[in-house]
Design an enzyme around this catalytic site. Structure first.
Site, mmCIF file in Angstrom:
data_model
loop_
_atom_site.group_PDB
_atom_site.id
_atom_site.type_symbol
_atom_site.label_atom_id
_atom_site.label_comp_id
_atom_site.label_asym_id
_atom_site.label_seq_id
_atom_site.Cartn_x
_atom_site.Cartn_y
_atom_site.Cartn_z
ATOM 1 N N ASP A 61 -5.570 -2.918 11.020
ATOM 2 C CA ASP A 61 -5.517 -3.677 9.758
ATOM 3 C C ASP A 61 -6.945 -3.952 9.289
ATOM 4 O O ASP A 61 -7.427 -5.081 9.308
ATOM 5 C CB ASP A 61 -4.734 -4.980 9.981
ATOM 6 C CG ASP A 61 -4.369 -5.654 8.675
ATOM 7 O OD1 ASP A 61 -4.609 -5.064 7.609
ATOM 8 O OD2 ASP A 61 -3.824 -6.782 8.722
ATOM 9 N N LYS A 63 -8.212 -3.213 6.232
ATOM 10 C CA LYS A 63 -8.264 -3.515 4.786
ATOM 11 C C LYS A 63 -9.522 -2.913 4.158
ATOM 12 O O LYS A 63 -10.382 -3.624 3.629
ATOM 13 C CB LYS A 63 -8.201 -5.021 4.540
ATOM 14 C CG LYS A 63 -6.879 -5.647 4.985
ATOM 15 C CD LYS A 63 -6.752 -7.084 4.534
ATOM 16 C CE LYS A 63 -5.411 -7.699 4.885
ATOM 17 N NZ LYS A 63 -5.235 -7.963 6.317
ATOM 18 N N LEU A 64 -9.600 -1.596 4.193
ATOM 19 C CA LEU A 64 -10.800 -0.916 3.694
ATOM 20 C C LEU A 64 -10.971 -1.059 2.187
ATOM 21 O O LEU A 64 -9.995 -1.022 1.435
ATOM 22 C CB LEU A 64 -10.741 0.575 4.037
ATOM 23 C CG LEU A 64 -10.745 0.973 5.507
ATOM 24 C CD1 LEU A 64 -10.753 2.496 5.628
ATOM 25 C CD2 LEU A 64 -11.933 0.382 6.241
ATOM 26 N N ILE A 67 -17.235 2.359 -1.221
ATOM 27 C CA ILE A 67 -17.384 3.562 -2.032
ATOM 28 C C ILE A 67 -16.594 4.693 -1.366
ATOM 29 O O ILE A 67 -16.314 4.643 -0.161
ATOM 30 C CB ILE A 67 -18.868 3.955 -2.225
ATOM 31 C CG1 ILE A 67 -19.539 4.241 -0.884
ATOM 32 C CG2 ILE A 67 -19.624 2.862 -2.983
ATOM 33 C CD1 ILE A 67 -20.907 4.895 -1.029
ATOM 34 N N GLN A 187 2.213 -19.687 6.011
ATOM 35 C CA GLN A 187 2.871 -18.696 5.154
ATOM 36 C C GLN A 187 3.632 -19.436 4.055
ATOM 37 O O GLN A 187 4.599 -20.138 4.315
ATOM 38 C CB GLN A 187 3.833 -17.810 5.959
ATOM 39 C CG GLN A 187 3.142 -16.873 6.926
ATOM 40 C CD GLN A 187 2.403 -15.726 6.238
ATOM 41 O OE1 GLN A 187 2.388 -15.631 5.009
ATOM 42 N NE2 GLN A 187 1.767 -14.876 7.022
HETATM 43 O O1 C5P Z 1 1.420 -15.296 12.369
HETATM 44 P P1 C5P Z 1 2.003 -14.625 11.184
HETATM 45 O O2 C5P Z 1 3.390 -14.051 11.424
HETATM 46 O O3 C5P Z 1 1.950 -15.466 9.936
HETATM 47 O O4 C5P Z 1 1.046 -13.357 10.955
HETATM 48 C C1 C5P Z 1 1.178 -12.507 9.851
HETATM 49 C C2 C5P Z 1 0.204 -11.365 9.948
HETATM 50 O O5 C5P Z 1 0.315 -10.578 8.764
HETATM 51 C C3 C5P Z 1 -1.254 -11.784 10.043
HETATM 52 O O6 C5P Z 1 -1.921 -10.805 10.846
HETATM 53 C C4 C5P Z 1 -1.760 -11.697 8.630
HETATM 54 O O7 C5P Z 1 -3.128 -11.397 8.560
HETATM 55 C C5 C5P Z 1 -0.934 -10.531 8.099
HETATM 56 N N1 C5P Z 1 -0.750 -10.526 6.654
HETATM 57 C C6 C5P Z 1 -0.132 -11.563 5.958
HETATM 58 N N2 C5P Z 1 0.003 -11.491 4.604
HETATM 59 C C7 C5P Z 1 -0.459 -10.433 3.926
HETATM 60 C C8 C5P Z 1 -1.068 -9.378 4.611
HETATM 61 C C9 C5P Z 1 -1.202 -9.470 5.992
HETATM 62 O O8 C5P Z 1 0.315 -12.527 6.562
HETATM 63 N N3 C5P Z 1 -0.282 -10.340 2.621
#
Ligand code: C5P
Length: 233
Positions: A61, A63-64, A67, A187
């Site tokens: 993960d 996230k590149l 350029i 979240q």
């Molecule tokens: O602990 P949790 O289930 O919340 O982890 C979710 C994972 O998904 C984390 O690694 C977080 O960086 C990743 N993620 C996210 N939402 C995004 C993209 C990635 O929660 N939009």
């Protein structure tokens, strides 16, 4: 694909020792291990390579966003490591097509990050973007598909709409998944495993509900059971 293959565990832990211990506990009970920036900068690349050599599916993960030449070469390096998934910001066609060139004929699947879920409308305005968040997400998902990416990262709330516009073969990988009654943490727009699958997600990313459970293996098995039940509906 078996239900457990759809479960991606986010190894969001500060040390390689903790990551290794979690992998030992979870073993083959989950399909994919996701290594994010925190662990990548703390020896996570070597861990990713080691897991891939053992035949495990690894999600880098990273996230590149850079350029084209840099994105292309970084993607090629990650493809050579044997990773199964890599994230790239889904901001513009030329950067994403650079990642597609970098992936070459490897099996690496490229996933576009459309709009980070921590961003609110006011943050977009700050960036000079005057579009509703959901519209922007759909626009970037369409860009990602056009550039030849394999899919996108999308919350369970946007998955159905993206599925509707991108068709059945475009991968939707959904983070922010919380089993009923479990702690939501930071979240803001969590959905249950069942709801994510019903909305059309192909893979679920789950971190803390598994990694911080008193019994991570049991927590993972229970989520896999819920995925299986949702798929059979
Ligand atoms: O602990 P949790 O289930 O919340 O982890 C979710 C994972 O998904 C984390 O690694 C977080 O960086 C990743 N993620 C996210 N939402 C995004 C993209 C990635 O929660 N939009």
């Amino acid at each position: 694909m078996r239900p457990k293959d759809r479960l991606i565990v986010a190894l969001d832990v500060p040390s390689l020792a903790e990551a290794t211990s979690l992998i030992e506990t979870l073993g083959e009970s989950v399909g994919v291990y996701k290594i994010g920036l925190e662990l990548l900068f703390g020896g996570g690349f070597a861990l990713a390579e080691e897991l891939a050599q053992k035949g495990r599916a690894v999600f880098v993960d990273a996230k590149l966003s850079d350029i084209e030449a840099t994105v292309e070469r970084a993607t090629a390096a990650i493809a050579r490591m044997g990773a199964a998934f890599l994230t790239v910001h889904a901001l513009d066609h030329k950067t994403m097509t650079a990642a597609v060139r970098g992936r070459g004929d490897s099996a690496l699947k490229l996933l576009g990050v459309t709009v980070l879920t921590n961003l609110a409308p006011a943050d977009l305005i700050e960036q000079g973007i005057d579009h509703p968040l959901a519209e922007l997400g759909l626009h970037r998902a369409a860009l990602a598909k056009k550039a030849g990416l394999d899919g996108v990262i999308a919350s369970g709330h946007e998955a159905a709409q993206i599925r509707g516009t991108t068709g059945p073969d475009f991968l939707i990988v959904t983070p922010g998944v919380r089993p009923q009654g479990s702690e939501v943490h930071d979240q803001a727009r969590a959905v249950t495993p069942r709801a994510a699958i019903a909305a059309g997600a192909d893979y679920l990313v789950v971190g803390r509900p598994i990694t911080r459970a008193s019994d991570p293996r049991e927590a993972a098995d229970s989520i896999v059971g819920e995925i299986a039940a949702a798929l059979s509906r």
